[in-house]
Design a protein around this motif. Sequence first.
Motif, PDB file in Angstrom:
ATOM      1  N   MET A   1      28.770 -12.390 -22.021  1.00 50.20           N
ATOM      2  CA  MET A   1      28.168 -11.089 -21.844  1.00 50.20           C
ATOM      3  C   MET A   1      29.000 -10.316 -20.815  1.00 50.20           C
ATOM      4  O   MET A   1      29.332 -10.835 -19.761  1.00 50.20           O
ATOM      5  N   LYS A   2      29.315  -9.091 -21.134  1.00 47.95           N
ATOM      6  CA  LYS A   2      30.115  -8.265 -20.247  1.00 47.95           C
ATOM      7  C   LYS A   2      29.326  -7.893 -18.994  1.00 47.95           C
ATOM      8  O   LYS A   2      28.137  -7.620 -19.062  1.00 47.95           O
ATOM      9  N   ARG A   3      30.009  -7.906 -17.850  1.00 51.04           N
ATOM     10  CA  ARG A   3      29.356  -7.497 -16.608  1.00 51.04           C
ATOM     11  C   ARG A   3      29.248  -5.979 -16.575  1.00 51.04           C
ATOM     12  O   ARG A   3      30.139  -5.271 -17.030  1.00 51.04           O
ATOM     13  N   ARG A   4      28.124  -5.506 -16.022  1.00 54.57           N
ATOM     14  CA  ARG A   4      27.876  -4.060 -15.958  1.00 54.57           C
ATOM     15  C   ARG A   4      27.595  -3.644 -14.523  1.00 54.57           C
ATOM     16  O   ARG A   4      26.880  -4.335 -13.796  1.00 54.57           O
ATOM     17  N   VAL A  18      36.819   2.196  -6.158  1.00 55.34           N
ATOM     18  CA  VAL A  18      35.810   1.223  -6.607  1.00 55.34           C
ATOM     19  C   VAL A  18      35.833   1.115  -8.129  1.00 55.34           C
ATOM     20  O   VAL A  18      35.834   0.013  -8.684  1.00 55.34           O
ATOM     21  N   ALA A  19      35.888   2.263  -8.807  1.00 54.97           N
ATOM     22  CA  ALA A  19      35.889   2.253 -10.276  1.00 54.97           C
ATOM     23  C   ALA A  19      37.128   1.538 -10.814  1.00 54.97           C
ATOM     24  O   ALA A  19      37.038   0.759 -11.772  1.00 54.97           O
ATOM     25  N   ALA A  20      38.276   1.783 -10.206  1.00 59.55           N
ATOM     26  CA  ALA A  20      39.508   1.130 -10.656  1.00 59.55           C
ATOM     27  C   ALA A  20      39.408  -0.391 -10.478  1.00 59.55           C
ATOM     28  O   ALA A  20      39.817  -1.158 -11.360  1.00 59.55           O
ATOM     29  N   LEU A  21      38.865  -0.804  -9.360  1.00 55.90           N
ATOM     30  CA  LEU A  21      38.694  -2.241  -9.120  1.00 55.90           C
ATOM     31  C   LEU A  21      37.735  -2.859 -10.135  1.00 55.90           C
ATOM     32  O   LEU A  21      38.012  -3.921 -10.707  1.00 55.90           O
ATOM     33  N   LEU A  22      36.630  -2.173 -10.369  1.00 58.04           N
ATOM     34  CA  LEU A  22      35.659  -2.685 -11.339  1.00 58.04           C
ATOM     35  C   LEU A  22      36.266  -2.768 -12.734  1.00 58.04           C
ATOM     36  O   LEU A  22      36.070  -3.758 -13.440  1.00 58.04           O
ATOM     37  N   GLU A  23      37.007  -1.747 -13.126  1.00 57.34           N
ATOM     38  CA  GLU A  23      37.655  -1.787 -14.440  1.00 57.34           C
ATOM     39  C   GLU A  23      38.656  -2.930 -14.524  1.00 57.34           C
ATOM     40  O   GLU A  23      38.783  -3.571 -15.560  1.00 57.34           O
ATOM     41  N   LEU A  29      31.152   0.410 -16.833  1.00 58.14           N
ATOM     42  CA  LEU A  29      30.627   1.343 -15.836  1.00 58.14           C
ATOM     43  C   LEU A  29      29.525   2.185 -16.456  1.00 58.14           C
ATOM     44  O   LEU A  29      29.719   2.812 -17.493  1.00 58.14           O
ATOM     45  N   ILE A  30      28.374   2.192 -15.799  1.00 56.37           N
ATOM     46  CA  ILE A  30      27.243   3.036 -16.179  1.00 56.37           C
ATOM     47  C   ILE A  30      27.022   3.973 -15.002  1.00 56.37           C
ATOM     48  O   ILE A  30      26.996   3.517 -13.854  1.00 56.37           O
ATOM     49  N   ILE A  95      22.338  -5.730 -15.394  1.00 54.39           N
ATOM     50  CA  ILE A  95      23.180  -4.918 -14.518  1.00 54.39           C
ATOM     51  C   ILE A  95      23.478  -5.820 -13.329  1.00 54.39           C
ATOM     52  O   ILE A  95      22.566  -6.304 -12.661  1.00 54.39           O
ATOM     53  N   ASP A  96      24.750  -6.073 -13.101  1.00 55.91           N
ATOM     54  CA  ASP A  96      25.179  -7.064 -12.113  1.00 55.91           C
ATOM     55  C   ASP A  96      25.525  -6.474 -10.757  1.00 55.91           C
ATOM     56  O   ASP A  96      25.548  -7.185  -9.758  1.00 55.91           O
ATOM     57  N   LEU A  97      25.836  -5.196 -10.736  1.00 52.70           N
ATOM     58  CA  LEU A  97      26.273  -4.535  -9.508  1.00 52.70           C
ATOM     59  C   LEU A  97      25.663  -3.147  -9.457  1.00 52.70           C
ATOM     60  O   LEU A  97      25.709  -2.406 -10.446  1.00 52.70           O
TER      61      LEU A  97
END
Length: 148
Positions: A1-4, A18-23, A29-30, A95-97
Amino acid sequence: MKRRALLSVSDKSQLSDVAALLESFDYELIASGGTAAYLREHGFHCTEVSEVTGFPEIFGGRVKTLHPLIHGGILGKDVEDFATPEALGLGLEPIDLVVVNLYAFESALADGLPEAELVERIDIGGPAMLRAAAKNYHRVTVLTSPDQ
């Protein structure tokens, strides 16, 4: 399952980092309205909260993230919770984060804004998401400040 990751911030400083790191770690990203617009303007793909919930923001943006598909995603205890017939039937996904910072009410007060504007600076969704994530601290990570 993909992390969200759910992003809903008023202070967007360092949000691109933060978004670049998460990607880079393959998070989906939601984001709420203004945060989603910012992310898209800066070249990131994100899903708006309203796309997840199937429900538009209402009352001039007062209600965005207060929805069972958001809070259920934060409050589900573990993989088994999301595998139940109830969760599957509702389309609940974890939702993990949670990346959220609250409206700067104190600075608005210090700026002497009129009462009607001050009332709009009372954050409801942000604290609700933080409390939900705190209740589920063993599974959900929270970032509340660009310093984090």
